[in-house]
Design a protein around this motif. Structure first.
Motif, short mmCIF file in Angstrom:
data_model
loop_
_atom_site.label_atom_id
_atom_site.label_comp_id
_atom_site.label_asym_id
_atom_site.label_seq_id
_atom_site.Cartn_x
_atom_site.Cartn_y
_atom_site.Cartn_z
N ARG A 111 36.88 35.15 90.48
CA ARG A 111 36.69 36.50 89.90
C ARG A 111 36.95 37.56 90.95
NH1 ARG A 111 37.29 33.91 86.35
NH2 ARG A 111 36.34 33.43 84.35
N GLY A 112 36.82 37.27 92.11
CA GLY A 112 36.91 38.28 93.17
C GLY A 112 38.10 38.10 93.69
N GLN A 125 36.88 25.50 97.96
CA GLN A 125 37.70 26.14 96.98
C GLN A 125 39.00 26.34 97.63
OE1 GLN A 125 34.76 29.32 95.81
NE2 GLN A 125 35.19 28.46 93.76
N GLU A 127 28.45 35.44 97.61
CA GLU A 127 29.76 34.87 97.32
C GLU A 127 30.04 34.63 95.67
OE1 GLU A 127 33.09 31.99 97.14
OE2 GLU A 127 30.92 31.50 96.60
N1 GLN Z 1 33.10 30.87 94.83
C1 GLN Z 1 32.81 31.86 93.82
C2 GLN Z 1 32.58 31.13 92.49
O1 GLN Z 1 32.92 29.98 92.19
C3 GLN Z 1 33.96 32.74 93.43
C4 GLN Z 1 34.74 33.48 94.43
C5 GLN Z 1 35.83 34.30 93.99
O2 GLN Z 1 35.92 34.73 92.79
N2 GLN Z 1 36.87 34.90 94.96
O3 GLN Z 1 31.85 31.87 91.75
#
Ligand code: GLN
Ligand code: ATP
Length: 145
Positions: free
Chosen positions: A43-44, A87, A130
């Protein structure tokens, strides 16, 4: 195209909880990459219009983008995605899958350690900052990974 796999994040030095995946890509591939990221619960994301040169050496994009440039820089998009360590491989594999044409100019991905994350609105730090709503944790609650 044959599949290309990312290396294991367990080998990263320095070892940290978060990494920034920074990808310099062809502008016309960005919608495909961001759709796939959204689907996996990312989402980011931050994108910037940039110009650069690598092996492509300023050769004009044959698709969209700048058709000719007075200097040797080619129009690219920089995509920055800060994620938890576990991730990183998935995000890198996904970017390769969605952005790769096999031609010179497909771009490059950098993986950087991130020391901390602070959410400005709440002052949260680290894992709390995060985590994104609609992200991995919310998706697993609904049983989609
Ligand atoms: N790790 C975050 C999550 O799973 C997502 C990080 C991102 O969206 N960049 O909620
Ligand atoms: P809030 O919950 O306060 O809305 P948030 O964590 O959702 O905070 P935003 O304030 O919506 O964050 O994010 C502002 C900008 O920060 C986004 O538009 C995006 O460019 C960037 N951003 C946020 N999280 C990330 C991330 N994990 N990786 C890359 N860029 C991010």
């Amino acid at each position: 195209l044959p599949q290309i796999r990312a290396q294991a994040t367990s080998e990263y030095v320095p070892d940290t909880k978060f990494y920034k995946v920074e990808a310099i890509l062809r502008p016309w591939r960005i919608p495909m990459v961001s759709a796939a990221l959204l689907k996996m619960g990312i989402r980011g994301v931050t994108v910037s219009d940039v110009r650069g040169f690598g092996a492509q050496g300023g050769a004009a994009e044959r698709h969209a983008g700048s058709e000719f440039s007075e200097d040797k820089f080619v129009t690219k998009v920089k995509m920055e995605i800060v994620v938890s360590k576990d991730q990183v491989d998935t995000v890198v594999d996904l970017i390769i899958k969605e952005a790769r044409t096999g031609e010179i100019g497909d771009g490059k991905i950098f993986v950087l350690p991130v020391s901390d994350i602070i959410r400005v609105r709440t002052g949260q730090r680290g894992e709390e900052a995060e985590r994104m709503s609609g992200g991995r944790q919310d998706m697993s609650k609904h049983g989609n990974v």
